[in-house]
Design a protein around this motif. Structure first.
Motif, PDB file in Angstrom:
ATOM      1  N   LEU A   1       0.805  -1.224   0.000  1.00 31.48           N
ATOM      2  CA  LEU A   1       0.000   0.000   0.000  1.00 31.48           C
ATOM      3  C   LEU A   1       0.837   1.272   0.000  1.00 31.48           C
ATOM      4  CD1 LEU A   1      -2.773  -1.089   2.535  1.00 31.48           C
ATOM      5  CD2 LEU A   1      -2.887  -1.097   0.045  1.00 31.48           C
ATOM      6  N   PHE A   2       2.157   1.097  -0.105  1.00 32.99           N
ATOM      7  CA  PHE A   2       3.089   2.228  -0.128  1.00 32.99           C
ATOM      8  C   PHE A   2       2.908   3.131   1.095  1.00 32.99           C
ATOM      9  CE2 PHE A   2       2.166   1.020  -4.545  1.00 32.99           C
ATOM     10  CZ  PHE A   2       3.434   0.596  -4.926  1.00 32.99           C
ATOM     11  N   LYS A   3       2.846   2.494   2.259  1.00 31.04           N
ATOM     12  CA  LYS A   3       2.710   3.215   3.523  1.00 31.04           C
ATOM     13  C   LYS A   3       3.783   2.719   4.479  1.00 31.04           C
ATOM     14  CE  LYS A   3      -2.284   3.796   3.208  1.00 31.04           C
ATOM     15  NZ  LYS A   3      -2.861   4.993   3.731  1.00 31.04           N
ATOM     16  N   SER A   4       3.960   3.442   5.565  1.00 31.26           N
ATOM     17  CA  SER A   4       4.921   3.004   6.584  1.00 31.26           C
ATOM     18  C   SER A   4       4.250   1.996   7.512  1.00 31.26           C
ATOM     19  CB  SER A   4       5.425   4.202   7.392  1.00 31.26           C
ATOM     20  OG  SER A   4       4.378   4.714   8.194  1.00 31.26           O
ATOM     21  N   ARG A   5       5.075   1.205   8.165  1.00 35.63           N
ATOM     22  CA  ARG A   5       4.543   0.247   9.149  1.00 35.63           C
ATOM     23  C   ARG A   5       3.788   0.986  10.242  1.00 35.63           C
ATOM     24  NH1 ARG A   5       6.300  -4.677  10.626  1.00 35.63           N
ATOM     25  NH2 ARG A   5       6.650  -3.927  12.729  1.00 35.63           N
ATOM     26  N   LYS A   6       4.322   2.139  10.630  1.00 36.59           N
ATOM     27  CA  LYS A   6       3.710   2.936  11.693  1.00 36.59           C
ATOM     28  C   LYS A   6       2.304   3.391  11.293  1.00 36.59           C
ATOM     29  CE  LYS A   6       4.752   6.817  14.737  1.00 36.59           C
ATOM     30  NZ  LYS A   6       5.723   7.864  15.069  1.00 36.59           N
ATOM     31  N   SER A   7       2.135   3.843  10.061  1.00 37.51           N
ATOM     32  CA  SER A   7       0.807   4.286   9.617  1.00 37.51           C
ATOM     33  C   SER A   7      -0.167   3.107   9.523  1.00 37.51           C
ATOM     34  CB  SER A   7       0.880   5.042   8.297  1.00 37.51           C
ATOM     35  OG  SER A   7       1.198   4.183   7.236  1.00 37.51           O
ATOM     36  N   ILE A   8       0.348   1.933   9.153  1.00 35.51           N
ATOM     37  CA  ILE A   8      -0.493   0.728   9.109  1.00 35.51           C
ATOM     38  C   ILE A   8      -0.973   0.393  10.520  1.00 35.51           C
ATOM     39  CG2 ILE A   8      -0.516  -1.778   8.645  1.00 35.51           C
ATOM     40  CD1 ILE A   8      -0.527  -0.135   6.084  1.00 35.51           C
ATOM     41  N   LYS A   9      -0.065   0.430  11.483  1.00 37.80           N
ATOM     42  CA  LYS A   9      -0.440   0.125  12.868  1.00 37.80           C
ATOM     43  C   LYS A   9      -1.446   1.141  13.398  1.00 37.80           C
ATOM     44  CE  LYS A   9       3.726  -2.370  14.194  1.00 37.80           C
ATOM     45  NZ  LYS A   9       4.894  -2.417  15.073  1.00 37.80           N
ATOM     46  N   LYS A  10      -1.263   2.418  13.079  1.00 35.48           N
ATOM     47  CA  LYS A  10      -2.208   3.451  13.520  1.00 35.48           C
ATOM     48  C   LYS A  10      -3.587   3.222  12.897  1.00 35.48           C
ATOM     49  CE  LYS A  10       0.855   7.288  14.630  1.00 35.48           C
ATOM     50  NZ  LYS A  10       1.277   8.658  14.301  1.00 35.48           N
ATOM     51  N   SER A  11      -3.593   2.853  11.621  1.00 35.46           N
ATOM     52  CA  SER A  11      -4.870   2.579  10.946  1.00 35.46           C
ATOM     53  C   SER A  11      -5.575   1.391  11.601  1.00 35.46           C
ATOM     54  CB  SER A  11      -4.645   2.287   9.463  1.00 35.46           C
ATOM     55  OG  SER A  11      -4.213   3.437   8.797  1.00 35.46           O
ATOM     56  N   ILE A  12      -4.811   0.371  11.970  1.00 33.74           N
ATOM     57  CA  ILE A  12      -5.390  -0.799  12.645  1.00 33.74           C
ATOM     58  C   ILE A  12      -5.978  -0.378  13.988  1.00 33.74           C
ATOM     59  CG2 ILE A  12      -4.838  -2.988  13.777  1.00 33.74           C
ATOM     60  CD1 ILE A  12      -2.834  -3.475  11.454  1.00 33.74           C
ATOM     61  N   ASP A  13      -5.249   0.429  14.745  1.00 34.45           N
ATOM     62  CA  ASP A  13      -5.747   0.891  16.048  1.00 34.45           C
ATOM     63  C   ASP A  13      -7.033   1.696  15.891  1.00 34.45           C
ATOM     64  OD1 ASP A  13      -3.628  -0.339  17.339  1.00 34.45           O
ATOM     65  OD2 ASP A  13      -2.422   1.493  17.482  1.00 34.45           O
ATOM     66  N   ARG A  14      -7.066   2.607  14.916  1.00 30.28           N
ATOM     67  CA  ARG A  14      -8.274   3.406  14.671  1.00 30.28           C
ATOM     68  C   ARG A  14      -9.447   2.501  14.274  1.00 30.28           C
ATOM     69  NH1 ARG A  14      -4.825   6.827  11.886  1.00 30.28           N
ATOM     70  NH2 ARG A  14      -5.588   6.027   9.893  1.00 30.28           N
ATOM     71  N   ALA A  15      -9.154   1.550  13.410  1.00 36.91           N
ATOM     72  CA  ALA A  15     -10.204   0.634  12.946  1.00 36.91           C
ATOM     73  C   ALA A  15     -10.782  -0.168  14.108  1.00 36.91           C
ATOM     74  CB  ALA A  15      -9.644  -0.306  11.879  1.00 36.91           C
ATOM     75  N   PHE A  16      -9.910  -0.669  14.980  1.00 27.79           N
ATOM     76  CA  PHE A  16     -10.393  -1.469  16.106  1.00 27.79           C
ATOM     77  C   PHE A  16     -11.188  -0.617  17.088  1.00 27.79           C
ATOM     78  CE2 PHE A  16      -8.060  -4.779  14.281  1.00 27.79           C
ATOM     79  CZ  PHE A  16      -8.399  -5.958  14.917  1.00 27.79           C
ATOM     80  N   GLU A  17     -10.830   0.631  17.246  1.00 29.69           N
ATOM     81  CA  GLU A  17     -11.617   1.528  18.100  1.00 29.69           C
ATOM     82  C   GLU A  17     -13.023   1.694  17.522  1.00 29.69           C
ATOM     83  OE1 GLU A  17     -11.229   2.915  21.157  1.00 29.69           O
ATOM     84  OE2 GLU A  17      -9.497   1.564  21.180  1.00 29.69           O
ATOM     85  N   LYS A  18     -13.103   1.891  16.210  1.00 24.30           N
ATOM     86  CA  LYS A  18     -14.413   2.028  15.567  1.00 24.30           C
ATOM     87  C   LYS A  18     -15.219   0.740  15.674  1.00 24.30           C
ATOM     88  CE  LYS A  18     -12.973   5.482  12.171  1.00 24.30           C
ATOM     89  NZ  LYS A  18     -12.745   5.739  10.745  1.00 24.30           N
ATOM     90  N   LEU A  19     -14.568  -0.402  15.514  1.00 22.01           N
ATOM     91  CA  LEU A  19     -15.263  -1.684  15.585  1.00 22.01           C
ATOM     92  C   LEU A  19     -15.728  -1.975  17.016  1.00 22.01           C
ATOM     93  CD1 LEU A  19     -13.073  -3.852  13.191  1.00 22.01           C
ATOM     94  CD2 LEU A  19     -15.337  -2.907  12.740  1.00 22.01           C
ATOM     95  N   LYS A  20     -14.975  -1.528  18.001  1.00 21.97           N
ATOM     96  CA  LYS A  20     -15.378  -1.732  19.407  1.00 21.97           C
ATOM     97  C   LYS A  20     -16.636  -0.954  19.712  1.00 21.97           C
ATOM     98  CE  LYS A  20     -10.870  -2.401  21.556  1.00 21.97           C
ATOM     99  NZ  LYS A  20      -9.904  -1.803  22.481  1.00 21.97           N
ATOM    100  N   LEU A  21     -16.741   0.251  19.164  1.00 19.97           N
ATOM    101  CA  LEU A  21     -17.891   1.111  19.452  1.00 19.97           C
ATOM    102  C   LEU A  21     -19.152   0.616  18.767  1.00 19.97           C
ATOM    103  CD1 LEU A  21     -16.148   4.598  19.112  1.00 19.97           C
ATOM    104  CD2 LEU A  21     -16.723   3.372  21.215  1.00 19.97           C
ATOM    105  N   ALA A  22     -18.968  -0.157  17.717  1.00 14.92           N
ATOM    106  CA  ALA A  22     -20.124  -0.628  16.937  1.00 14.92           C
ATOM    107  C   ALA A  22     -20.838  -1.772  17.607  1.00 14.92           C
ATOM    108  CB  ALA A  22     -19.676  -1.062  15.557  1.00 14.92           C
TER     109      ALA A  22
END
Length: 130
Positions: free
Chosen positions: A109-130
């Motif tokens: 995806l031409f991204k850094s590992r750090k940005s991938i991890k941040k995206s995963i954290d954001r996604a899991f926060e959204k999924l927890k709230l759902a």
């Protein structure tokens, strides 16, 4: 909570494989039943053929229910992923469903590992709230 989410995501591919396999079993049972098809009188008689037919029909019904259950479980995951941003959903799909490493996902995806991890954290926060 996030462990449950991870488990459900990990089961997605396995369910797809199981659904395909069960559909093939249903097809085999239906074809086998057609090959051994008997007339109506033989079907309603209390004979071994009738008992075998009942077994086949029950097996088909059970498999179809399991197929539907797995399809519903995967559909719920699809719906949960729709709540995420497109990038987040793609990252979650690659890392947790397709079982790709964070490094490989970052490269693809031409991204850094750090940005991938941040995206995963954001996604899991959204999924927890759902």
């Amino acid at each position: 909570m996030s462990e449950r989410i991870k488990k459900e995501l990990a089961l997605y591919k396995l369910r797809e494989i199981e659904i395909d396999d069960m559909k093939l079993k249903v097809e085999e049972l239906k074809i086998g039943e057609q090959l051994g098809a008997m007339n109506y009188e033989e079907k309603v008689q209390s004979s071994m053929n009738c008992k075998n037919n009942d077994y086949v029909m029950n097996e088909i019904e059970t498999l179809e229910k399991r197929i539907r259950f797995n399809e519903i479980a995967n559909k719920r995951i699809d719906n949960a992923l729709k709540r995420l941003d497109i990038d987040e959903a793609e990252i979650v799909r690659r890392v947790f469903i397709e079982k790709k490493s964070i490094t490989l996902t970052a490269q693809e995806l031409f991204k850094s590992r750090k940005s991938i991890k941040k995206s995963i954290d954001r996604a899991f926060e959204k999924l927890k709230l759902a």
